[in-house]
Scaffold this active site. Structure first.
Site, PDB file in Angstrom:
ATOM      1  CE  LYS A  74      34.999  63.780  43.026  1.00  0.00           C
ATOM      2  NZ  LYS A  74      35.982  64.839  42.718  1.00  0.00           N
ATOM      3  CB  SER A 149      35.568  65.189  38.828  1.00  0.00           C
ATOM      4  OG  SER A 149      36.306  65.334  40.027  1.00  0.00           O
ATOM      5  CB  SER A 173      37.615  68.042  40.863  1.00  0.00           C
ATOM      6  OG  SER A 173      37.779  67.615  39.542  1.00  0.00           O
TER       7      SER A 173
HETATM    8  N1  GLN Z   1      39.550  68.330  34.996  1.00  0.00           N
HETATM    9  C1  GLN Z   1      40.772  68.019  35.652  1.00  0.00           C
HETATM   10  C2  GLN Z   1      41.280  66.661  35.227  1.00  0.00           C
HETATM   11  O1  GLN Z   1      40.551  65.905  34.630  1.00  0.00           O
HETATM   12  C3  GLN Z   1      40.638  68.133  37.140  1.00  0.00           C
HETATM   13  C4  GLN Z   1      40.038  66.961  37.783  1.00  0.00           C
HETATM   14  C5  GLN Z   1      40.111  66.973  39.271  1.00  0.00           C
HETATM   15  O2  GLN Z   1      40.430  67.976  39.916  1.00  0.00           O
HETATM   16  N2  GLN Z   1      39.825  65.804  39.840  1.00  0.00           N
HETATM   17  O3  GLN Z   1      42.405  66.345  35.472  1.00  0.00           O
END
Ligand code: GLN
Length: 481
Positions: A74, A149, A173
């Site tokens: 990532k 994400s 994510s």
């Molecule tokens: N959707 C969640 C946030 O925006 C989780 C994101 C993540 O795990 N990086 O905080």
């Protein structure tokens, strides 16, 4: 050979059925043929990959945990000399001078880097629509999001553009996109894998882990990356077990809890139906099921978002237009450089993080919001610990909803935040969790099952996940691209 699991590819390399170079080239060809449709990759490191593969073939020793296995990272995992953007305009051309510790561990294990993959900007989001480089599309239906994400990692694994990928999970994510794309996604216990060199979102929540084609593969990757690191003081000296010893095919003697709050209204009936069917499979494998309750689940979203946006706002402070990345062309004095560089460089969700976080941390509001949320977090941890006195793991859905259409929730941040309702509690409590493919909706979109276990109990996740996977065929289905 691109659809082989890591375990199968390792056998192929050892038996000289193909070389590391041939395997790497097959993935590079697949990326070239499919990535226009998906947008999983931000950077393809073909030269680096072929060079690494050549060295491995010349050495001819395939005994390492991941020797000759091509993967991607990532694009928040720093790679020396290779662009690492966090999918933000502010870091569009950022080339780190050092490697994240996890990348070094993967190289030591013999893995090969195919490239860097797409994410919501600074990992803030649940659909990959917040990436500066455009959305990643779901390989099962490209009108739909891949989740977020870690949308790039999940889509690339599902579409056989790599053998495995490394994502990050702050509030879901890894697990949520794994569920939306029908791959395995492991969120490790906080501190199990070193975060050094990984661009942070919320430092007391961030975890790094694999997205893979099988549970066994996730266990192999974790074996290579887990354990205390001198470079990360939040990695405790907890021994790393031999994860392969947990990969059993029955569930005799295992007690699994079903938390009723995870099946409340708001869960898509097709999703809950799939999980109830999975529970029947696990019963046949010998597991005992008990009903449990986690009443604080209803506070997870507000507590989570206050805490991560607070930590996130402070982590974003370093991007000032001077030390890192994008600098505005249009400023005459210092303050203007900060303001304009940040206004131009950050997208909407990052700006929302900075505003919510700064508000929640400011004098007068700190006690009412941040401190309150921190207390809820401590209570949630206790609540999980009590439940794990009674069972070895929990079985729940990963995402309350099926994959949604690109654009469907883009204008409604609160609806997007609610998509994390079943994954954020694990992060608040510092526990571990894994999403495993458990079915498809009537219109052919993936559904994932979440297994949650106590701190440093990743072995329990592998045991339950592997036994379920061996008894089902979901993980074998492939999207047609
Ligand atoms: N959707 C969640 C946030 O925006 C989780 C994101 C993540 O795990 N990086 O905080």
């Amino acid at each position: 050979m691109i659809d082989l699991s890591i375990a199968q590819a390792k056998a192929g390399l050892k038996d000289k059925k193909f070389s590391a170079t041939e395997l790497t080239q097959a993935y590079l060809d697949r990326i070239a043929a499919t990535d226009d449709k998906l947008n999983s990759y931000i950077t393809v490191t073909a030269d680096v990959a072929l060079e690494q593969a050549k060295k491995i073939d010349e050495k001819g020793d395939f005994s390492g945990i991941l020797t000759g296995i091509p993967m991607n990272l990532k694009d928040v995992v720093c790679t020396a000399g290779i662009k690492t953007t966090a999918c933000s305009k502010i870091l569009e051309n950022f080339v780190p001078p050092y490697n994240a510790h996890i990348y070094d561990r993967l190289l030591d294990a013999g893995s090969i880097l195919l490239g860097k993959t797409n994410t919501d900007e600074f990992t803030m989001g649940s659909s990959s629509e917040n990436s500066y480089f455009g959305v990643t599309k779901n390989p099962w239906n490209t009108d739909y999001v891949a989740g977020g994400s870690s949308g790039g990692p999940a889509a690339s694994v599902a579409a056989d553009q790599c053998a495995f990928s490394i994502g990050t999970d702050t509030g879901g994510s890894i697990r949520q996109p794994a569920s939306l794309c029908s791959t395995v996604g492991l969120k490790v216990t906080y501190g199990r894998v070193p975060r050094f060199g990984c661009i942070p979102y919320a430092s007391s929540f961030d975890t790094i882990g694999p997205l893979a084609k099988t549970v066994e593969d996730a266990a192999l990757v974790l074996q290579a990356i887990a354990g205390k690191s001198e470079k990360d003081a939040t990695t405790p000296d907890v021994p790393v077990p031999d994860y392969s010893s947990f990969l059993k095919e029955d569930l005799k003697g295992v007690t699994l809890g079903v938390p009723k709050e995870y099946f409340d209204e708001g869960i898509d009936p097709e999703v809950s139906h799939s999980i109830f069917e999975a529970i029947e499979v696990m019963k046949k494998l010998g597991a005992t099921f008990i009903d449990v309750s986690l009443p604080l689940t209803k506070y997870a979203i507000p507590a989570y978002y206050i805490l991560v946006k607070s930590e996130g706002s402070t982590n974003m402070a370093r991007y000032d237009g001077i030390k890192y990345g994008h600098t505005t062309d249009d400023a005459k004095e210092l303050e203007e450089i900060y303001m304009k560089s940040r206004s131009e460089g950050f997208g909407d969700e990052v700006k929302r993080t900075i505003m919510i976080g700064t508000y929640a941390l400011s004098a007068g509001y700190y006690d009412a919001f941040y401190l309150k949320a921190a207390k809820v977090r401590a209570l949630m941890k206790k609540e999980f610990e009590d439940v794990f006195e009674k069972c070895d793991a929990l079985i729940t859905p990963t995402s309350p909803i099926l994959p949604f259409k690109i654009g469907e929730k883009a204008d409604d941040p609160l609806a997007m935040y609610m998509a994390d309702i079943l994954t954020t509690p694990t992060n608040l409590a510092g526990m571990c969790g894994m999403s495993v493919p458990s079915g498809f909706s009537k219109n052919g979109l993936p559904i994932g099952l979440q297994i949650i276990a106590g701190q440093f109990k990743e072995g329990n996740l592998f045991h339950v996940g592997h036994a379920f996977e061996k008894a089902t065929e979901w993980h074998k289905k492939k999207p047609s691209l």
